[in-house]
Scaffold this motif. Structure first.
Motif, PDB file in Angstrom:
ATOM      1  N   ARG A 264       0.825  -1.215   0.000  1.00  0.00           N
ATOM      2  CA  ARG A 264       0.000   0.000   0.000  1.00  0.00           C
ATOM      3  C   ARG A 264       0.856   1.260   0.000  1.00  0.00           C
ATOM      4  O   ARG A 264       0.446   2.297  -0.509  1.00  0.00           O
ATOM      5  CB  ARG A 264      -0.942  -0.013   1.202  1.00  0.00           C
TER       6      ARG A 264
ATOM      7  N   ALA B  99       1.774   1.678  -3.540  1.00  0.00           N
ATOM      8  CA  ALA B  99       0.615   2.164  -4.297  1.00  0.00           C
ATOM      9  C   ALA B  99       0.303   3.620  -3.982  1.00  0.00           C
ATOM     10  O   ALA B  99      -0.352   4.302  -4.769  1.00  0.00           O
ATOM     11  CB  ALA B  99      -0.607   1.301  -3.979  1.00  0.00           C
TER      12      ALA B  99
ATOM     13  N   LEU C  41      -1.427   4.391  -1.259  1.00  0.00           N
ATOM     14  CA  LEU C  41      -2.658   4.411  -0.460  1.00  0.00           C
ATOM     15  C   LEU C  41      -2.333   4.733   0.996  1.00  0.00           C
ATOM     16  O   LEU C  41      -3.203   5.113   1.760  1.00  0.00           O
ATOM     17  CB  LEU C  41      -3.379   3.068  -0.551  1.00  0.00           C
TER      18      LEU C  41
ATOM     19  N   PRO D 187      -1.793   8.241  -5.547  1.00  0.00           N
ATOM     20  CA  PRO D 187      -1.831   6.954  -6.265  1.00  0.00           C
ATOM     21  C   PRO D 187      -2.038   7.103  -7.773  1.00  0.00           C
ATOM     22  O   PRO D 187      -1.382   6.409  -8.568  1.00  0.00           O
ATOM     23  CB  PRO D 187      -3.024   6.231  -5.645  1.00  0.00           C
ATOM     24  N   ALA D 188      -2.923   8.008  -8.177  1.00  0.00           N
ATOM     25  CA  ALA D 188      -3.269   8.111  -9.594  1.00  0.00           C
ATOM     26  C   ALA D 188      -2.095   8.556 -10.447  1.00  0.00           C
ATOM     27  O   ALA D 188      -2.035   8.259 -11.640  1.00  0.00           O
ATOM     28  CB  ALA D 188      -4.433   9.084  -9.762  1.00  0.00           C
TER      29      ALA D 188
ATOM     30  N   ILE E  65       0.464   2.958 -11.777  1.00  0.00           N
ATOM     31  CA  ILE E  65       0.444   1.573 -11.302  1.00  0.00           C
ATOM     32  C   ILE E  65      -0.991   1.081 -11.390  1.00  0.00           C
ATOM     33  O   ILE E  65      -1.922   1.865 -11.476  1.00  0.00           O
ATOM     34  CB  ILE E  65       0.881   1.485  -9.826  1.00  0.00           C
TER      35      ILE E  65
ATOM     36  N   MET F  91      -3.599  -2.075  -9.564  1.00  0.00           N
ATOM     37  CA  MET F  91      -3.613  -2.908  -8.360  1.00  0.00           C
ATOM     38  C   MET F  91      -4.808  -3.832  -8.352  1.00  0.00           C
ATOM     39  O   MET F  91      -5.895  -3.455  -8.776  1.00  0.00           O
ATOM     40  CB  MET F  91      -3.645  -1.994  -7.129  1.00  0.00           C
TER      41      MET F  91
ATOM     42  N   PHE G  32     -13.424   1.247 -16.330  1.00  0.00           N
ATOM     43  CA  PHE G  32     -13.583   2.362 -15.392  1.00  0.00           C
ATOM     44  C   PHE G  32     -12.434   3.374 -15.482  1.00  0.00           C
ATOM     45  O   PHE G  32     -12.646   4.573 -15.662  1.00  0.00           O
ATOM     46  CB  PHE G  32     -13.701   1.820 -13.965  1.00  0.00           C
ATOM     47  N   GLY G  33     -11.215   2.849 -15.396  1.00  0.00           N
ATOM     48  CA  GLY G  33     -10.045   3.736 -15.394  1.00  0.00           C
ATOM     49  C   GLY G  33      -9.880   4.488 -16.705  1.00  0.00           C
ATOM     50  O   GLY G  33      -9.508   5.665 -16.722  1.00  0.00           O
TER      51      GLY G  33
ATOM     52  N   ARG H  80     -12.235   5.392 -18.745  1.00  0.00           N
ATOM     53  CA  ARG H  80     -13.245   6.460 -18.783  1.00  0.00           C
ATOM     54  C   ARG H  80     -12.799   7.647 -17.942  1.00  0.00           C
ATOM     55  O   ARG H  80     -12.965   8.792 -18.346  1.00  0.00           O
ATOM     56  CB  ARG H  80     -14.581   5.948 -18.258  1.00  0.00           C
ATOM     57  N   VAL H  81     -12.258   7.354 -16.763  1.00  0.00           N
ATOM     58  CA  VAL H  81     -11.759   8.445 -15.908  1.00  0.00           C
ATOM     59  C   VAL H  81     -10.708   9.244 -16.660  1.00  0.00           C
ATOM     60  O   VAL H  81     -10.714  10.476 -16.657  1.00  0.00           O
ATOM     61  CB  VAL H  81     -11.141   7.881 -14.607  1.00  0.00           C
ATOM     62  N   ARG H  82      -9.825   8.538 -17.358  1.00  0.00           N
ATOM     63  CA  ARG H  82      -8.733   9.214 -18.058  1.00  0.00           C
ATOM     64  C   ARG H  82      -9.162   9.714 -19.430  1.00  0.00           C
ATOM     65  O   ARG H  82      -8.333  10.190 -20.205  1.00  0.00           O
ATOM     66  CB  ARG H  82      -7.539   8.261 -18.195  1.00  0.00           C
TER      67      ARG H  82
ATOM     68  N   ARG I 250      -9.157  -5.291 -15.136  1.00  0.00           N
ATOM     69  CA  ARG I 250      -9.151  -3.872 -14.808  1.00  0.00           C
ATOM     70  C   ARG I 250      -7.725  -3.390 -14.551  1.00  0.00           C
ATOM     71  O   ARG I 250      -7.389  -2.243 -14.822  1.00  0.00           O
ATOM     72  CB  ARG I 250     -10.019  -3.627 -13.563  1.00  0.00           C
TER      73      ARG I 250
END
Lengths: 358, 312
Positions: free
Chosen positions: A47, A50, A52, A72-73, A77, A79, A98-99, A101-103, A146
């Protein structure tokens, strides 16, 4: 070139020292396993990599970049969580995407990557399902999907297989390893299962109480454990560790179950139990207050209560300091404490109550 | 008789007992007796009044020696021509469409706030929930003081900036708004508890997984938290809708429907018609309309929203 470099990293929560002065490097494209019992700091270390959790001291580099202070973003990386952390209301496809779309990755590129990942993991027919409609193994694949669709150079895995049954676990173990090698990902993999570590890792980091106990290739970890802890943690059943006789109180010796030869000659011991495993049998023998496990091929014909002779080859012995538990390589050459040959093998102390075997 | 004894029922399976003793009837009586207390209460206070109200709405109001006469849809025609009914309905629509979204938004915001790690969390939880434990009558009296012209809390605060006094509850333009504020204040804490419970069911690892992917707080709320809270939102929504038609205690205490019927809500109007003007038949008619309205709303909510909600 090392892809991940962890340098003197510590993490304290008040007086609790979760991780203390941990350093290691991971070569690009390798699979590093953080191994240890629960509470040893392996998940915390992951963590910290990462992002976190924030380090109390020390530095973390990914590639050539110091990411110690980055969120983290920004660390590039991916996870996989022990619980998979799939979004229960989204379909498999939306979970994987998901990721992206975020990007704000363009739709064409998204579709291309999704198709590739789905084909790679055999998820093609499941893309419209919700996570609750999938089996544990399929959920695990979605979580993997993912992680790899992001195409990040580093992938972190936090006990990803611990929720699967034994057969599926072995299958996924091979699958993850193949995937990691195929895609050239640098992977840090946390587990408490030593067989998982041994079978998958390029490099195993064995942790205990927040510190690194031993970092080595799997075969070296097995062949030359650095301490009694490492010796007992690796191998099923683990290494037998017994006091050396004549007992000076400062030396222990260890021998792997498969290196014990049971026969008519040698130190006499009494058979306590024989556990047939198919290819071999684990025979537990008692001598005085000590027990030791021996692995003999096939179905061994040793009835409980029978007396057998125990022997071994001296080159298979390991020596440890009784106080610190650390390996001592200087002893093997010393003739005084050489307990190895069947004739002058160590005679066990009769009255000793502490068991070398757990 | 032995069928009534619990032990005798427990020992052999019931079917076997029927065959042997032929005491199926006893078992049935036993069951109905158990149901009786609840059934009596339900029938006496829910089902019978509901059916009787529907019947009454087709009869005239009995007055003195003149009994009720069947008048068909006359009461309904009166209602359609009644300007106060339309006013009350309009007021209720404004009231509901303000109170419901405001209450839900405030409840969700408070739940999100105290679900995070902030200082004084137990104290905040308690203070957000306090209005819920107070009876509506008490709440209305507290707010009556807040709204008092001149010396009320609101005017005292505003008095720091200008010296004019406001008759908050006596002004046609502010009266309904004042009641809306009271209702929101009263209910938000209650609904917050449901949101808080739902938020604590969401695994913190989802937030971590989203953070790794670079999702901001707002994005995570929009794509993950809010959809996962939808079952709670539906529940809260149904309750908020019912509350907005059901609760009129504060109107009785604060405005009595005035000024000029600007704060008359449907149920308050029914109460006035029924127990002040004693026009019970017309009150029954209005009640039927209110019930049909509520039933349609609840049904619509379940039918439309339920299909789009993810249940764990």
């Amino acid at each position: 070139m090392s892809q991940i470099s962890v340098q003197n990293v510590s993490k304290y929560w008040g007086a609790t020292r979760a991780v203390e002065n941990v350093s290691f490097d991971a070569v690009a494209g390798s699979l590093i396993v953080l191994l240890g019992p629960s509470g040893c700091g392996k998940s915390t270390t992951l963590r910290l990599i990462a992002g976190l959790e924030q380090v109390t001291s020390g530095r973390i580099f990914l590639g050539s970049q110091d990411v110690t202070a980055l969120p983290p973003a920004k660390r590039r990386i991916s996870m996989v969580f022990q619980s998979y952390a799939l979004f229960p209301h989204l379909t498999v496809a939306e979970n994987i995407l998901f990721g992206l779309r975020v990007r704000k990755v363009p739709a064409v590129e998204r579709t291309r990557r999704l198709n590739r990942v789905a084909a790679l993991l055999g998820l093609d027919s499941l893309l419209e399902r919700k996570p609750s409609q999938l089996s544990g193994g399929q959920q695990q694949r979605v979580a993997l999907g993912r992680a790899i669709i992001a195409e990040t150079p580093v992938c972190l895995m936090d006990e990803p297989l611990s929720n699967l049954d034994a057969q599926l676990r072995a299958e996924m173990r091979r699958e993850i390893r193949t995937l990691q090698q195929q895609l050239g990902i640098t992977m840090v993999y946390v587990t408490h299962d030593q067989s998982e570590a041994m079978s998958m890792a390029d490099w195993v980091i064995l942790m205990r109480n927040g510190r690194i106990e031993q970092a080595a290739r799997p075969e070296d970890l097995y062949a030359r454990p650095a301490s009694t802890f490492a010796a007992r943690f690796i191998g099923t059943p683990p290494m037998n560790i017994l006091p050396v006789v004549p007992n000076t109180g400062d030396l222990l010796f260890g021998i792997r179950p498969e290196h014990i030869i049971l026969g008519d000659t040698g130190i006499p011991a009494r058979v306590q139990s024989a556990e047939f495993l198919g290819a071999d049998t684990i025979v537990t023998c008692a001598y005085g207050g000590q027990t030791l496990a021996a692995r003999v091929p096939g179905k061994a014909a040793f009835p409980t209560g029978a007396t057998v002779g125990v022997q071994w080859h001296p080159e298979n012995l390991h020596f440890f300091d009784a106080a610190s538990g650390l390996r001592r390589d200087d002893v093997a050459t010393s003739p005084r404490e050489m307990p190895a040959s069947p004739k002058n093998a160590p005679s066990f102390e009769e009255k000793r109550t502490c068991f070398a075997q757990k | 008789m032995h069928g009534v004894e619990p032990l005798a029922v427990a020992q052999p399976p019931p079917q076997a007992q029927y065959a042997r003793g032929g005491s199926a009837l006893a078992v049935h009586i036993y069951g109905w007796l158990l149901l009786l207390p609840a059934a009596v209460l339900l029938v006496a206070f829910t089902h019978y009044p509901a059916v009787q109200t529907l019947i009454d709405s087709f009869y005239s109001t009995p007055r003195g020696r003149r009994g009720a006469v069947f008048v068909g849809l006359d009461n309904y025609q009166t209602m359609l021509a009644d300007p106060v009914f339309w006013r009350a309905l309009q007021n209720n629509v404004v009231y509901a469409t303000s109170v419901i979204p405001l209450t839900i938004a405030l409840a969700l915001a408070m739940a999100l706030l105290i679900n995070g790690k902030i200082a004084g969390r137990p104290f905040l939880r308690l203070s957000f929930f306090t209005p819920t434990v107070l009876p509506m009558i008490a709440v209305a009296n507290i707010w009556l003081f807040f709204y008092s012209p001149g010396y009320g809390l609101l005017d005292q605060i505003l008095g720091l900036f200008d010296s004019s006094t406001h008759n908050w509850l006596g002004d046609e333009h502010t009266a309904l708004g004042c009641l809306i504020a009271v209702a929101v204040w009263k209910d938000a804490g209650f609904f917050m508890i449901f949101y808080l419970a739902a938020l604590q069911q969401i695994s913190p690892q989802l937030a971590e997984a989203a953070a790794l992917e670079g999702a901001g707080r707002w994005y995570f709320f929009r794509r993950v938290t809010f959809p996962l809270l939808m079952p709670t939102t539906l529940f809260v929504l149904v309750n908020a809708v019912i509350n907005s038609f059901r609760l009129v205690d504060h109107i009785v205490v604060m405005t009595q429907g005035g000024p000029d019927n600007t704060t008359a809500l449907l149920l308050f109007y029914i109460y006035e018609v029924g127990f002040k003007f004693w026009d019970t038949a017309y009150a029954a008619t209005l009640t039927v309309v209110l019930l049909v309205l509520l039933a349609c709303l609840a049904l619509g909510q379940f039918l439309i929203l339920d299909r789009r909600i993810h249940y764990q």
